[in-house]
Design an enzyme around this catalytic site. Structure first.
Site: not given
Ligand code: PEP
Ligand code: MG
Length: 852
Positions: A425, A799
């Site tokens: 986080h 992403c």
């Molecule tokens: C991922 O899991 O790669 C992602 C971009 O989502 P998050 O980091 O919000 O889980």
């Protein structure tokens, strides 16, 4: 025909010399000679010759020395293939003996000749005969008595007189330098800098330009730019009556180069030599296509150029220099783009600890978000906010952060946590905000109750003490060293434009809030590739609304909570669409790991009890009931969307209402479904989203255009991409969760043992940082191929945090992805990396490798 020995080659314009056989210095000297610069006579010894010298097979030393005339005085310098690989230090004044000293006394004066002889005796004793440097401690400073004592000390220690034959001296110097290169310490050192195990060493033997004697004599270095900024500035050092790099030694009473009100300068002392040096450096820049530092010696006013080396430079200076070389037509723009390592841009985008400042490193953790900041340590988000309100910089110290800390994170100058890895986080939020962040600093004792940090060396820091967090290196420093400010100047912007001109893959930003979106535009993102909508609820008032929704027991209660949230969401999206006008915005539906949204302390529980008008015991019970054993694999993403459909319906409505309300250029929002693992999940959500679109269309009379896609972040979604793709306009790979699930490795806990794992060679790198091409990469390839086969033209992207990583971008580019998306502060790094990848690919296509 004259016999040419390729291993012992006088450097002439035509000589057969190359960096691969004689090393970089020999090749550079040949270039300087071709430019007609006043380089003293030089002979290059090839890697092969030096290898043979190490095993006792000497070249013909007599004829080598004879090249340097009646009174031969020489120096020997290393010439490895890459100057960064180092090599033995230069040996100067070889050839000095009783006889040559007498001859030289007539030419340059007795004091200078004696001084040269003394210097040589000392360095020969220490570096060649390997005697203890202490033996010269009691010598007088200079003069014939000092020389006589040094010669006697040498004879006493070695039981032999100091060698008087220049050929013998030279042979011993060459042997000692060749053997030093083959030693284990030198080999390990250069291997750590990327040198192959069998890297060769060349040596150059050069006629000595003394720098001591009558008239204007001395030595120094000169360059035409400032090493920190890259801006034009004649800088360097010059020391009268000196040799080698003595002018650069601490405490040397060196002169300024150009005329300077602060003191005497070389320009005042020898204006013609100064003008000559400037002209030489300018010619070197043009001919060598690089900003060079000139190493020179003045002998009775005459300039001798001993060497030219690329100017040492900061990341920001590297950009300025490359751009100016291109602007002045010396190199093509494409080459300027290729010259800058993408990650070095971080230095321009964030404040950094001044490389010249002393660093008192207390501990090292994971370098989670680049840049550096100093401040008083605080242990709670509330204390961070209080510091910010007083206008005081602070560093938020937490075991790990949660949504409750977000306001504190916003208020802090940097974050330091005990736990967590690169996708925890604190790391994700820190990168989004451009806030320096070090996580997983588990060597530090985090005594949160007593508000103390116990450092590995025993030092204790209490609340209010000043620390510096350097998120570029992962280090925690005592006090506040001086900093260098970011520099997104015209050179940076030009480089970015040139990289874009070559780039093939798109670069978007992960941006959750209007502030993020503005940053994304500023850094040149081509849209938003991931808007994590749950992050819009980290704000205190909104967090409560969100919790009310999560806690609602009945559909009616939930509807009431959602009615509260809808206008907030609509306003958020409206603002995002307005900021990103003309560019795509991909909005991910709620993906809250529920535990991140549950109150963790009494204050949070009481606030929620108040908001819900329930007794504290009820709320506590319900928090406990919602607790999951494995929250990251629990009620997340689309699972929440399927179980509580009203949430996604509310979000779809907010998106559509916002889209139709924006005036001007039409907005085509992209809606992304998280944590999908089965086709049916997509089918169900798609049907509901279509119904909401139809309703908004009816209510507003406006056409609702949108694209719906799937976030591929479970291994199953990648494997079943063929059946998911027909329901999706795009697939975006979320490599944070995909890495977590492929390895079965918690992204929040991996920091604890990751460095041990990497050190032991279990993983070559932290897979949350560098995409695991072999495993996770294979899933990406399978997903991409199956998806595109089922739906040609399907948009593909990545992403996860890897999106800002040059190696991952190369992989995505190769796999035919349309774009990558990363946090805004990494967008410039990604743009440059993508430009370089395309340029290298083109160069490869133009020059296919030889098949034979
Ligand atoms: C991922 O899991 O790669 C992602 C971009 O989502 P998050 O980091 O919000 O889980
Ligand atoms: Mg995810």
């Amino acid at each position: 025909m004259q016999h040419v020995n390729p291993d012992v080659t006088p450097i002439t314009p035509e000589a057969n010399i190359s960096g691969a056989t004689h090393g970089g210095r020999a090749k550079c000297l040949q270039r300087l000679i071709r430019m007609d610069l006043p380089v003293p006579d030089t002979v290059a010894l090839s890697f092969g010759a030096v290898n043979r010298i190490a095993s006792g097979d000497m070249p013909d030393l007599k004829s080598l020395v004879a090249r340097f005339g009646e009174c031969p005085v020489m120096c020997v310098r290393p010439s490895s293939a890459d100057p960064d690989w180092g090599g033995p230090g230069a040996m100067l004044n070889i050839g000095l003996s009783d006889a040559t000293c007498a001859v030289l006394s007539d030419k340059i004066g007795e004091a200078a000749a004696t001084s040269l002889y003394l210097r040589f005796v000392q360095s020969y004793a220490i570096h060649v005969a390997r005697l203890d440097p202490d033996m010269f401690d009691d010598l007088p400073d200079a003069g014939t008595e000092a020389l006589a004592q040094a010669l006697r000390a040498y004879e006493r220690e070695t039981e032999e007189p100091f060698p008087q034959d220049p050929a013998l001296q030279l042979g011993e110097v060459l042997r000692s330098m060749a053997r030093a290169w083959g030693g284990t310490t030198a080999r390990l050192l250069r291997e750590s800098k990327g040198a192959p195990a069998d890297a060769g060493l060349g040596l150059v033997v050069q006629r000595m330009a003394f720098g001591l004697g009558r008239g204007v004599c001395g030595s120094g270095v000169l360059q035409l730019v400032n090493s920190q900024t890259g801006l034009p500035l004649v800088t360097g050092r010059y020391l009268s009556q000196s040799q080698g790099r003595e002018a650069l030694e601490p405490g040397a009473e060196a002169l300024f180069l150009g005329a300077d009100p602060r003191g005497p300068s070389l320009e005042d002392a020898a204006p013609e030599a100064f003008a000559d040096l400037i002209a030489s450096a300018e010619r070197m820049r043009v001919r060598l296509r690089e900003e060079m530092q000139v190493e020179f010696t003045l002998q009775n006013g005459a300039v001798h150029i001993l060497d030219g080396v690329p100017v040492v430079r900061s990341g920001r200076a590297a950009v300025r220099i490359a751009v100016e070389l291109a602007r002045t037509g010396i190199i093509p723009r494409e080459e300027a783009v290729l010259r800058i390592p993408p990650r070095s841009l971080n230095e321009l985008l964030h404040r950094q600890v001044d490389p010249k400042a002393a660093r008192d490193v207390l501990a090292i953790g994971v370098a989670a978000s680049p840049g550096a900041a100093s401040g008083a340590i605080v242990f709670t988000a509330a204390a961070a906010q209080a510091s910010a309100a007083r206008g005081e910089a602070c560093i938020l110290v937490r075991r790990e952060t949660s949504p409750e800390d977000v306001r504190g994170v916003h208020a802090a100058s940097a974050v330091l946590t005990e736990r967590g890895g690169l996708t925890s986080h604190a790391a994700v939020i820190g990168r989004g905000l451009g806030l320096p962040c070090v996580v997983g600093a588990s060597d530090i004792g985090f005594m949160l109750h007593s508000k103390e940090l116990r450092m590995p060396d025993g030092r204790v820091f209490r609340e209010g003490d000043i620390l510096t967090v350097d998120g570029s290196t992962g280090s925690v420093l005592a006090g506040c060293p001086s900093m260098v400010e970011p520099a997104m100047d015209d050179a940076f912007l030009a480089l970015m434009d040139w990289a874009d001109a070559s780039r093939e893959i798109g670069i978007r930003a992960n941006a959750d809030t209007p502030a993020d979106a503005r940053l994304a535009r500023k850094f040149g993102a081509e849209g938003i590739g991931l808007c994590r909508t749950e992050h819009m609820f980290f704000d205190a008032e909104r967090l409560t609304a969100m919790r009310e929704m999560i806690f609602a027991n009945t559909a009616e209660d939930r509807r009431a909570a959602l009615d509260l949230i809808l206008p907030m969401q609509r306003a958020d999206f409206q603002e995002l669409f307005e900021i990103m006008v003309g560019l795509p915005v991909c909005i991910r539906l709620f993906d809250p790991p529920l535990h991140e949204f549950l109150p963790t302390d009494r204050v949070g529980l009481r606030d929620l009890a108040e908001a819900l008008d329930l007794p504290l015991s009820d709320v506590t019970r319900r928090v406990e009931a919602l607790a999951e054993y494995n929250p990251m694999l629990g009620m997340r993403g689309v699972r929440l969307g399927i179980t509580v459909p009203e949430i996604y319906e509310m979000q779809a409505r907010a998106i559509f209402e916002a889209a139709v309300s924006v005036t001007g250029e039409a907005v085509v929002p992209e809606i992304m479904i998280p944590l999908v693992s089965a086709r049916r999940e997509v089918e169900l959500v798609k049907t509901r989203v279509e119904a909401v679109a139809a309703a908004v269309q009816m209510e507003t009379g406006r056409t609702v255009n949108y694209r719906l896609g799937v976030m591929v972040e479970t291994p199953r979604a990648a494997l079943r991409a063929g059946e998911i793709a027909p329901y999706s306009d795009f697939l975006s790979f979320g490599t944070n969760d995909l890495t977590q699930m492929t390895y079965g490795l918690s992204r929040d806990d991996a920091g604890r043992f990751m460095s041990a794992y990497v050190k032991a060679g279990v993983y070559p790198e932290d897979p949350f940082h560098t995409l695991d091409i072999d495993g996770v990469g294979e899933l990406l390839e399978i997903g991409a191929a199956r998806g595109r086969e089922a739906r040609p033209g399907l948009t593909l992207s990545l992403c996860g945090e890897h999106g800002g990583n040059p190696e991952s971008i190369a992989f995505c580019s190769e796999a035919g992805f349309d774009y990558v998306s990363c946090s805004s502060f990494r967008v410039p790094v990604a743009r440059l990396a993508a430009g370089q990848i395309a340029l290298k690919k083109r160069a490869f296509l133009e020059k296919p490798p030889q098949t034979q």
